[in-house]
Design an enzyme around this catalytic site. Structure first.
Site, PDB file in Angstrom:
ATOM      1  CB  CYS A  75      76.098  31.045  -0.977  1.00  0.00           C
ATOM      2  SG  CYS A  75      77.261  32.262  -0.326  1.00  0.00           S
ATOM      3  CB  CYS A 127      78.441  30.297   1.667  1.00  0.00           C
ATOM      4  SG  CYS A 127      77.316  31.669   1.949  1.00  0.00           S
TER       5      CYS A 127
END
Length: 108
Positions: free
Chosen positions: A36, A33
Protein backbone atom coordinates in the site's frame (compact mmCIF):
# COMPACT_ATOMS: atom_id res chain seq x y z
CA UNK A 1 -1.86 12.31 1.70
CA UNK A 2 -1.36 14.63 -1.24
CA UNK A 3 -3.56 17.68 -1.63
CA UNK A 4 -5.76 16.16 -4.33
CA UNK A 5 -6.22 12.78 -2.59
CA UNK A 6 -9.42 12.62 -0.56
CA UNK A 7 -10.01 10.52 2.53
CA UNK A 8 -13.16 8.38 2.43
CA UNK A 9 -14.97 6.84 5.40
CA UNK A 10 -17.86 4.46 6.07
CA UNK A 11 -19.96 7.40 7.28
CA UNK A 12 -19.81 9.36 4.04
CA UNK A 13 -19.08 6.65 1.46
CA UNK A 14 -22.59 6.83 -0.01
CA UNK A 15 -22.49 10.59 -0.59
CA UNK A 16 -18.77 10.90 -1.42
CA UNK A 17 -18.45 7.90 -3.73
CA UNK A 18 -21.69 6.17 -4.68
CA UNK A 19 -23.67 9.39 -5.32
CA UNK A 20 -20.77 11.30 -6.95
CA UNK A 21 -21.45 12.90 -10.32
CA UNK A 22 -18.03 11.91 -11.68
CA UNK A 23 -15.97 8.70 -11.54
CA UNK A 24 -14.35 7.95 -8.18
CA UNK A 25 -11.14 5.94 -7.70
CA UNK A 26 -10.87 4.47 -4.19
CA UNK A 27 -7.65 2.99 -2.82
CA UNK A 28 -8.47 0.52 -0.02
CA UNK A 29 -5.34 0.40 2.16
CA UNK A 30 -3.98 0.06 5.70
CA UNK A 31 -1.03 1.79 7.42
CA UNK A 32 0.81 -1.50 8.09
CA UNK A 33 0.62 -2.66 4.44
CA UNK A 34 3.97 -2.43 2.61
CA UNK A 35 2.54 -2.70 -0.92
CA UNK A 36 0.00 0.00 0.00
CA UNK A 37 2.87 2.34 0.84
CA UNK A 38 4.50 1.49 -2.50
CA UNK A 39 1.26 2.37 -4.32
CA UNK A 40 0.68 5.70 -2.52
CA UNK A 41 2.84 7.87 -4.84
CA UNK A 42 1.01 6.41 -7.86
CA UNK A 43 -2.36 7.30 -6.33
CA UNK A 44 -1.06 10.84 -5.74
CA UNK A 45 0.01 11.10 -9.40
CA UNK A 46 -3.37 9.84 -10.64
CA UNK A 47 -5.16 12.36 -8.39
CA UNK A 48 -3.09 15.20 -9.85
CA UNK A 49 -3.48 13.99 -13.44
CA UNK A 50 -7.28 13.70 -13.23
CA UNK A 51 -7.98 16.67 -10.94
CA UNK A 52 -11.44 18.06 -11.67
CA UNK A 53 -12.45 15.01 -13.74
CA UNK A 54 -12.14 12.08 -11.31
CA UNK A 55 -12.38 12.04 -7.52
CA UNK A 56 -9.43 10.09 -6.11
CA UNK A 57 -9.22 9.01 -2.50
CA UNK A 58 -8.08 6.46 0.04
CA UNK A 59 -10.03 4.38 2.52
CA UNK A 60 -8.27 2.91 5.56
CA UNK A 61 -9.69 -0.62 5.85
CA UNK A 62 -8.68 -0.87 9.53
CA UNK A 63 -10.95 2.07 10.35
CA UNK A 64 -13.73 1.41 7.81
CA UNK A 65 -14.66 -2.28 7.98
CA UNK A 66 -18.24 -1.86 6.75
CA UNK A 67 -17.44 -0.52 3.28
CA UNK A 68 -14.43 -2.81 2.82
CA UNK A 69 -16.61 -5.83 3.66
CA UNK A 70 -19.45 -4.66 1.40
CA UNK A 71 -17.05 -4.50 -1.55
CA UNK A 72 -15.34 -7.82 -0.86
CA UNK A 73 -11.92 -6.40 -0.03
CA UNK A 74 -9.90 -9.48 0.91
CA UNK A 75 -6.44 -8.26 -0.12
CA UNK A 76 -4.90 -4.82 -0.01
CA UNK A 77 -4.10 -2.70 -1.77
CA UNK A 78 -7.30 -2.99 -3.78
CA UNK A 79 -8.29 -0.02 -5.91
CA UNK A 80 -11.84 0.25 -7.24
CA UNK A 81 -13.15 2.67 -9.87
CA UNK A 82 -16.79 3.58 -9.30
CA UNK A 83 -18.97 5.32 -11.87
CA UNK A 84 -22.62 6.14 -11.25
CA UNK A 85 -22.56 4.14 -8.03
CA UNK A 86 -21.35 0.98 -9.78
CA UNK A 87 -18.00 -0.80 -9.69
CA UNK A 88 -16.58 -0.51 -13.20
CA UNK A 89 -12.95 -1.55 -12.60
CA UNK A 90 -11.05 -3.37 -9.83
CA UNK A 91 -7.28 -3.56 -9.38
CA UNK A 92 -5.59 -5.77 -6.77
CA UNK A 93 -1.97 -5.26 -5.80
CA UNK A 94 0.53 -2.64 -6.86
CA UNK A 95 -0.65 -1.35 -10.23
CA UNK A 96 1.24 0.96 -12.60
CA UNK A 97 -0.16 4.45 -13.25
CA UNK A 98 -0.53 3.67 -16.95
CA UNK A 99 -2.97 0.85 -16.17
CA UNK A 100 -5.09 3.15 -14.01
CA UNK A 101 -5.00 5.84 -16.70
CA UNK A 102 -6.05 3.41 -19.44
CA UNK A 103 -9.07 2.21 -17.48
CA UNK A 104 -10.04 5.67 -16.18
CA UNK A 105 -9.84 7.15 -19.69
CA UNK A 106 -12.22 4.47 -20.97
CA UNK A 107 -14.85 5.65 -18.46
CA UNK A 108 -14.60 9.41 -19.01
Amino acid sequence: MAGNVLEFSDDKFQSDVMDADQPVLVDFWAPWCGPCKMLAPTIDEVANQYEGRVRVGKMNTDENHVTATQHGISAIPTVILFKGGEVVERFVGVTPKEKFAEKIDSHL
